[in-house]
Design a protein around this motif. Sequence first.
Motif, PDB file in Angstrom:
ATOM      1  N   GLU A   1       0.831  -1.208   0.000  1.00  0.00           N
ATOM      2  CA  GLU A   1       0.000   0.000   0.000  1.00  0.00           C
ATOM      3  C   GLU A   1       0.864   1.256   0.000  1.00  0.00           C
ATOM      4  O   GLU A   1       0.566   2.229  -0.706  1.00  0.00           O
ATOM      5  CB  GLU A   1      -0.926  -0.005   1.212  1.00  0.00           C
ATOM      6  N   THR A   2       1.935   1.250   0.795  1.00  0.00           N
ATOM      7  CA  THR A   2       2.828   2.416   0.848  1.00  0.00           C
ATOM      8  C   THR A   2       3.483   2.655  -0.494  1.00  0.00           C
ATOM      9  O   THR A   2       3.533   3.796  -0.979  1.00  0.00           O
ATOM     10  CB  THR A   2       3.913   2.206   1.923  1.00  0.00           C
ATOM     11  N   ARG A   3       3.973   1.603  -1.120  1.00  0.00           N
ATOM     12  CA  ARG A   3       4.635   1.774  -2.413  1.00  0.00           C
ATOM     13  C   ARG A   3       3.644   2.157  -3.514  1.00  0.00           C
ATOM     14  O   ARG A   3       4.001   2.847  -4.471  1.00  0.00           O
ATOM     15  CB  ARG A   3       5.386   0.497  -2.778  1.00  0.00           C
ATOM     16  N   THR A   4       2.402   1.736  -3.382  1.00  0.00           N
ATOM     17  CA  THR A   4       1.380   2.178  -4.334  1.00  0.00           C
ATOM     18  C   THR A   4       1.115   3.665  -4.170  1.00  0.00           C
ATOM     19  O   THR A   4       0.852   4.368  -5.154  1.00  0.00           O
ATOM     20  CB  THR A   4       0.080   1.370  -4.133  1.00  0.00           C
ATOM     21  N   ALA A   5       1.217   4.171  -2.932  1.00  0.00           N
ATOM     22  CA  ALA A   5       1.102   5.615  -2.714  1.00  0.00           C
ATOM     23  C   ALA A   5       2.241   6.353  -3.418  1.00  0.00           C
ATOM     24  O   ALA A   5       2.028   7.393  -4.061  1.00  0.00           O
ATOM     25  CB  ALA A   5       1.101   5.924  -1.217  1.00  0.00           C
ATOM     26  N   TYR A   6       3.460   5.824  -3.305  1.00  0.00           N
ATOM     27  CA  TYR A   6       4.594   6.410  -4.032  1.00  0.00           C
ATOM     28  C   TYR A   6       4.316   6.409  -5.540  1.00  0.00           C
ATOM     29  O   TYR A   6       4.590   7.395  -6.244  1.00  0.00           O
ATOM     30  CB  TYR A   6       5.866   5.599  -3.761  1.00  0.00           C
ATOM     31  N   ALA A   7       3.794   5.281  -6.024  1.00  0.00           N
ATOM     32  CA  ALA A   7       3.509   5.162  -7.459  1.00  0.00           C
ATOM     33  C   ALA A   7       2.439   6.156  -7.890  1.00  0.00           C
ATOM     34  O   ALA A   7       2.487   6.679  -9.011  1.00  0.00           O
ATOM     35  CB  ALA A   7       3.070   3.737  -7.780  1.00  0.00           C
ATOM     36  N   ASN A   8       1.475   6.426  -7.022  1.00  0.00           N
ATOM     37  CA  ASN A   8       0.433   7.400  -7.363  1.00  0.00           C
ATOM     38  C   ASN A   8       0.990   8.812  -7.430  1.00  0.00           C
ATOM     39  O   ASN A   8       0.557   9.612  -8.268  1.00  0.00           O
ATOM     40  CB  ASN A   8      -0.709   7.313  -6.354  1.00  0.00           C
ATOM     41  N   VAL A   9       1.925   9.149  -6.555  1.00  0.00           N
ATOM     42  CA  VAL A   9       2.591  10.450  -6.660  1.00  0.00           C
ATOM     43  C   VAL A   9       3.330  10.545  -7.993  1.00  0.00           C
ATOM     44  O   VAL A   9       3.240  11.558  -8.706  1.00  0.00           O
ATOM     45  CB  VAL A   9       3.564  10.678  -5.482  1.00  0.00           C
ATOM     46  N   ALA A  10       4.045   9.477  -8.348  1.00  0.00           N
ATOM     47  CA  ALA A  10       4.760   9.464  -9.628  1.00  0.00           C
ATOM     48  C   ALA A  10       3.797   9.582 -10.800  1.00  0.00           C
ATOM     49  O   ALA A  10       4.015  10.353 -11.736  1.00  0.00           O
ATOM     50  CB  ALA A  10       5.585   8.181  -9.743  1.00  0.00           C
ATOM     51  N   SER A  11       2.700   8.825 -10.757  1.00  0.00           N
ATOM     52  CA  SER A  11       1.738   8.806 -11.854  1.00  0.00           C
ATOM     53  C   SER A  11       1.042  10.151 -12.020  1.00  0.00           C
ATOM     54  O   SER A  11       0.859  10.637 -13.140  1.00  0.00           O
ATOM     55  CB  SER A  11       0.704   7.699 -11.616  1.00  0.00           C
ATOM     56  N   THR A  12       0.630  10.763 -10.905  1.00  0.00           N
ATOM     57  CA  THR A  12      -0.060  12.059 -11.010  1.00  0.00           C
ATOM     58  C   THR A  12       0.902  13.153 -11.466  1.00  0.00           C
ATOM     59  O   THR A  12       0.512  14.035 -12.242  1.00  0.00           O
ATOM     60  CB  THR A  12      -0.710  12.440  -9.670  1.00  0.00           C
ATOM     61  N   ALA A  13       2.163  13.104 -11.015  1.00  0.00           N
ATOM     62  CA  ALA A  13       3.147  14.084 -11.484  1.00  0.00           C
ATOM     63  C   ALA A  13       3.430  13.900 -12.968  1.00  0.00           C
ATOM     64  O   ALA A  13       3.565  14.874 -13.727  1.00  0.00           O
ATOM     65  CB  ALA A  13       4.442  13.949 -10.676  1.00  0.00           C
ATOM     66  N   GLU A  14       3.499  12.635 -13.396  1.00  0.00           N
ATOM     67  CA  GLU A  14       3.714  12.338 -14.816  1.00  0.00           C
ATOM     68  C   GLU A  14       2.544  12.867 -15.652  1.00  0.00           C
ATOM     69  O   GLU A  14       2.741  13.452 -16.729  1.00  0.00           O
ATOM     70  CB  GLU A  14       3.864  10.837 -14.991  1.00  0.00           C
ATOM     71  N   THR A  15       1.331  12.671 -15.164  1.00  0.00           N
ATOM     72  CA  THR A  15       0.146  13.173 -15.874  1.00  0.00           C
ATOM     73  C   THR A  15       0.142  14.688 -15.917  1.00  0.00           C
ATOM     74  O   THR A  15      -0.240  15.293 -16.928  1.00  0.00           O
ATOM     75  CB  THR A  15      -1.132  12.649 -15.198  1.00  0.00           C
ATOM     76  N   LEU A  16       0.556  15.325 -14.823  1.00  0.00           N
ATOM     77  CA  LEU A  16       0.655  16.782 -14.802  1.00  0.00           C
ATOM     78  C   LEU A  16       1.613  17.274 -15.881  1.00  0.00           C
ATOM     79  O   LEU A  16       1.314  18.229 -16.622  1.00  0.00           O
ATOM     80  CB  LEU A  16       1.125  17.249 -13.423  1.00  0.00           C
ATOM     81  N   GLY A  17       2.787  16.622 -16.000  1.00  0.00           N
ATOM     82  CA  GLY A  17       3.732  17.004 -17.050  1.00  0.00           C
ATOM     83  C   GLY A  17       3.158  16.817 -18.437  1.00  0.00           C
ATOM     84  O   GLY A  17       3.358  17.659 -19.330  1.00  0.00           O
ATOM     85  N   ALA A  18       2.412  15.730 -18.640  1.00  0.00           N
ATOM     86  CA  ALA A  18       1.777  15.491 -19.935  1.00  0.00           C
ATOM     87  C   ALA A  18       0.722  16.553 -20.226  1.00  0.00           C
ATOM     88  O   ALA A  18       0.583  17.018 -21.375  1.00  0.00           O
ATOM     89  CB  ALA A  18       1.143  14.099 -19.956  1.00  0.00           C
ATOM     90  N   MET A  19      -0.040  16.961 -19.216  1.00  0.00           N
ATOM     91  CA  MET A  19      -1.050  18.003 -19.408  1.00  0.00           C
ATOM     92  C   MET A  19      -0.401  19.334 -19.769  1.00  0.00           C
ATOM     93  O   MET A  19      -0.934  20.095 -20.585  1.00  0.00           O
ATOM     94  CB  MET A  19      -1.904  18.144 -18.151  1.00  0.00           C
ATOM     95  N   GLU A  20       0.754  19.623 -19.178  1.00  0.00           N
ATOM     96  CA  GLU A  20       1.467  20.856 -19.524  1.00  0.00           C
ATOM     97  C   GLU A  20       1.883  20.843 -20.998  1.00  0.00           C
ATOM     98  O   GLU A  20       1.772  21.858 -21.696  1.00  0.00           O
ATOM     99  CB  GLU A  20       2.693  21.013 -18.633  1.00  0.00           C
ATOM    100  N   THR A  21       2.360  19.687 -21.464  1.00  0.00           N
ATOM    101  CA  THR A  21       2.721  19.571 -22.882  1.00  0.00           C
ATOM    102  C   THR A  21       1.493  19.747 -23.770  1.00  0.00           C
ATOM    103  O   THR A  21       1.554  20.432 -24.808  1.00  0.00           O
ATOM    104  CB  THR A  21       3.376  18.206 -23.148  1.00  0.00           C
TER     105      THR A  21
END
Length: 377
Positions: free
Chosen positions: A233-253
């Motif tokens: 569960e903890t590592r999935t939380a880390y993955a969600n931070v990574a995934s949402t940040a990645e999506t944010l970068g894609a939205m900026e593009t």
Amino acid sequence: MNFDLTEERQMLQDTLRRFLRDRYDTETRNKILASDTGMSADIWNELAELGVIGALFTEEQGGFGGKGFDIAVVFEELGRAGVVEPFLDTAVLAGGLVADLGTDDQLGLIEEIIGGTVQLAFAHGEANSRYDLTRVNTSATEKGDEIVISGRKSVVVNAENADHLVVSARESGDQWDAEGISLFLVPKDAKGLTVQGYALLAGGRAAEVTFDDVTVPASARLGAAGKAFDAIETRTAYANVASTAETLGAMETACTLTKDYMLQRKQFGRPIATFQALAHRFSDLLIEMEQARSAVILAAGHLHADRKERELNISATKNLIGRVGRLVGEESIQLHGGIAMTQEYELAHIAKRIVMADHRFGDVDHHLERFIALSAA
């Protein structure tokens, strides 16, 4: 409160952005997507040399980052460039679990992961588990000094390229119980392990992985028997931070491409960006983007908080990013017109990445329900 990046994180962001701008264009990505591996070994090794993987591990683990904002900085840039290489799966998920639970012998893998010479995959999801982390039917049976693993895992990202799989299996309890789940470090070439790979819509590759009485030594277990759920569960939380940040970068593009197109495309002798109705629609996207950025900062900042506070912020962020991402994807395509659907144009890939990101680690509906349940607990 000051949300500016530290000097070290600013240097990491600048270095990564400059490298990806020079080396990762649409043509390069399309060639990578068409390859058998779905990734570029050259890009992987070059980014490892730049320290990108090391930024995802703490100093105690052999890296130089590993905090929520380190992860967010790296993955926002990866998302901005539309990188398809499996950094999330090798380093944040599987590598993170090895770093969190591994013995001294198992921790030797971390140095190789950071150096880019070893890749991992996290085999956890199953055909009927959907987004429920506790639903594990794959079994692990102890026989003397060995463990026999049987079952099937679905949509295991990077399974084909991985040298080892971090596999969840149940040693005790019912299929819905958090207790009884263990993790095992299984070599990819283990007897009885089969991998059936396929391309993912948003880039990269995944596989259905079958364990037919795969036998590993008891020393392959990560952590205590039946006690792996909290780490998952903890590592999935880390993955969600990574995934949402990645999506944010894609939205900026997506927004940058849309703005440039609206300034260049002319109707009635003037750029369509000067039309009030279109300008208002684009302004709405920018407002939503600011809210999305705030949400990612909130999730990254609470990654090391207590479990309830961490998971509340993770679910709130996933829900908001999913909703804003869909809006940005749809509006960007509509404001572009037909050109947005061509594979040779950058937005075609970026929009797919944005929309499909909502379906990994829980979609907007799942995280809304989860947020409500956590709030009531």
